[in-house]
Design a protein around this motif. Structure first.
Motif, PDB file in Angstrom:
ATOM      1  N   LEU A   2       0.813  -1.203   0.000  1.00 38.45           N
ATOM      2  CA  LEU A   2       0.000   0.000   0.000  1.00 38.45           C
ATOM      3  C   LEU A   2       0.849   1.256   0.000  1.00 38.45           C
ATOM      4  CD1 LEU A   2      -2.724  -0.975   2.629  1.00 38.45           C
ATOM      5  CD2 LEU A   2      -2.992  -0.933   0.154  1.00 38.45           C
ATOM      6  N   GLU A   3       0.359   2.235  -0.749  1.00 38.61           N
ATOM      7  CA  GLU A   3       1.009   3.541  -0.744  1.00 38.61           C
ATOM      8  C   GLU A   3       0.721   4.249   0.571  1.00 38.61           C
ATOM      9  OE1 GLU A   3       2.949   4.765  -3.055  1.00 38.61           O
ATOM     10  OE2 GLU A   3       2.695   3.135  -4.503  1.00 38.61           O
ATOM     11  N   ARG A   4       1.568   5.220   0.886  1.00 33.34           N
ATOM     12  CA  ARG A   4       1.393   5.977   2.131  1.00 33.34           C
ATOM     13  C   ARG A   4       0.023   6.655   2.168  1.00 33.34           C
ATOM     14  NH1 ARG A   4       4.177   8.531   6.218  1.00 33.34           N
ATOM     15  NH2 ARG A   4       3.357  10.569   6.821  1.00 33.34           N
ATOM     16  N   SER A   5      -0.420   7.200   1.026  1.00 37.33           N
ATOM     17  CA  SER A   5      -1.719   7.887   0.972  1.00 37.33           C
ATOM     18  C   SER A   5      -2.859   6.916   1.248  1.00 37.33           C
ATOM     19  CB  SER A   5      -1.908   8.541  -0.396  1.00 37.33           C
ATOM     20  OG  SER A   5      -1.858   7.569  -1.425  1.00 37.33           O
ATOM     21  N   GLU A   6      -2.720   5.663   0.790  1.00 36.99           N
ATOM     22  CA  GLU A   6      -3.758   4.660   1.016  1.00 36.99           C
ATOM     23  C   GLU A   6      -3.817   4.268   2.486  1.00 36.99           C
ATOM     24  OE1 GLU A   6      -3.884   2.245  -3.205  1.00 36.99           O
ATOM     25  OE2 GLU A   6      -2.263   1.798  -1.793  1.00 36.99           O
ATOM     26  N   ILE A   7      -2.660   4.154   3.131  1.00 33.26           N
ATOM     27  CA  ILE A   7      -2.611   3.825   4.558  1.00 33.26           C
ATOM     28  C   ILE A   7      -3.254   4.941   5.372  1.00 33.26           C
ATOM     29  CG2 ILE A   7      -1.093   3.405   6.528  1.00 33.26           C
ATOM     30  CD1 ILE A   7       0.875   2.111   4.576  1.00 33.26           C
ATOM     31  N   ALA A   9      -5.512   7.014   4.329  1.00 36.08           N
ATOM     32  CA  ALA A   9      -6.953   6.993   4.079  1.00 36.08           C
ATOM     33  C   ALA A   9      -7.645   5.915   4.913  1.00 36.08           C
ATOM     34  CB  ALA A   9      -7.217   6.769   2.592  1.00 36.08           C
ATOM     35  N   ILE A  10      -7.008   4.758   5.040  1.00 39.18           N
ATOM     36  CA  ILE A  10      -7.586   3.673   5.840  1.00 39.18           C
ATOM     37  C   ILE A  10      -7.712   4.092   7.302  1.00 39.18           C
ATOM     38  CG2 ILE A  10      -7.152   1.352   6.752  1.00 39.18           C
ATOM     39  CD1 ILE A  10      -5.904   0.676   4.020  1.00 39.18           C
ATOM     40  N   ARG A  12      -7.772   7.128   8.451  1.00 39.52           N
ATOM     41  CA  ARG A  12      -8.755   8.219   8.518  1.00 39.52           C
ATOM     42  C   ARG A  12     -10.165   7.659   8.600  1.00 39.52           C
ATOM     43  NH1 ARG A  12      -9.504  10.468   2.881  1.00 39.52           N
ATOM     44  NH2 ARG A  12     -10.638   8.476   2.838  1.00 39.52           N
ATOM     45  N   ASP A  13     -10.471   6.692   7.745  1.00 38.04           N
ATOM     46  CA  ASP A  13     -11.804   6.098   7.745  1.00 38.04           C
ATOM     47  C   ASP A  13     -12.083   5.361   9.050  1.00 38.04           C
ATOM     48  OD1 ASP A  13     -11.923   7.097   5.214  1.00 38.04           O
ATOM     49  OD2 ASP A  13     -11.870   5.166   4.182  1.00 38.04           O
ATOM     50  N   SER A  90     -17.205   4.281   2.772  1.00 38.30           N
ATOM     51  CA  SER A  90     -16.786   4.529   4.158  1.00 38.30           C
ATOM     52  C   SER A  90     -17.797   5.409   4.884  1.00 38.30           C
ATOM     53  CB  SER A  90     -15.400   5.173   4.196  1.00 38.30           C
ATOM     54  OG  SER A  90     -14.427   4.284   3.705  1.00 38.30           O
TER      55      SER A  90
END
Length: 213
Positions: A2-7, A9-10, A12-13, A90
């Motif tokens: 996973l990219e840093r932005s995806e982590i 986002a997870i 955050r949700d 989400s």
């Protein structure tokens, strides 16, 4: 990987969903009755931790305060999620979480209210048009049914179909349908009692017979 932005986002949700559940756990009726009377609402009236039972204990003002408080926590959950940038599926989980928190609050042994006001507050934050549509359907049904609970549950249940008929995004219909099912499930005992009562009234009275006949 996973990219840093995806982590981000997870996480955050997850934060939005957890906060939504915790907001839902703030049982307005329980704490208001505790504050005003020092008693446990679960031991009073119907025993339900909701607005209608609070109204039985505290009067109309108690009902209104609890309804507003319960709706406000639903609204705050969605607004907080929007502030964090949560969207899509989400946001559906956020709405489900705040309603679930109201119905099953951890600190009260997972026995809370029914979730209708909390769901309405969440829908006001999600899409006020949907909330207004539910309110409109409720008013029309209440005129004919004269039952607050039955009209309310039917209005909630019909709204996802009304959204599809009106050409609204499928995502909106699903976002309403999932928490609506949760609220209807929480009202199952009330609905069963209402329907049984109506069925009993609709049956013709048996004619009186004399002994021995």
């Amino acid at each position: 990987m996973l990219e840093r932005s995806e982590i981000v986002a997870i996480w955050r949700d997850l934060v939005a969903i957890i906060v939504a559940y915790l907001l839902g756990c703030i049982a307005t009726a329980y704490y208001l009755v505790r504050l005003r009377t020092g008693q446990d609402i679960r031991q009073l009236g119907s025993g339900n931790v909701g607005g209608r039972n609070a109204g039985r204990v505290l009067g109309k003002a108690g009902f209104v305060l609890v309804a507003v408080g319960d709706a406000l926590k639903g609204l705050l959950a969605v607004l907080f999620a929007r502030y964090l940038g949560v969207g899509g599926w989400s946001m559906l989980l956020v709405i489900l979480a705040v309603v679930a928190g109201h119905i099953w609050p951890a600190q009260l042994g997972f026995k809370g209210g029914k979730g209708a006001a909390t769901l309405m507050g969440a829908l006001i934050g999600y899409n006020i048009v949907i909330a207004l549509l539910i309110a409109g359907i409720f008013v029309l049904l209440f005129v004919f049914l004269r039952s607050f609970t039955l009209a309310g549950m039917l209005a909630l249940g019909l709204t996802p179909f009304a959204l599809l008929i009106l050409g609204q995004p499928r995502m909106d219909a699903i976002s309403v349908a999932a928490p609506v099912l949760l609220v209807i499930y929480a009202h199952r005992a009330n609905l069963r009692a209402i329907l049984q009562g109506r069925a009993g009234r609709s049956q013709p009275a048996r004619p009186l017979t004399r002994r021995g006949e």
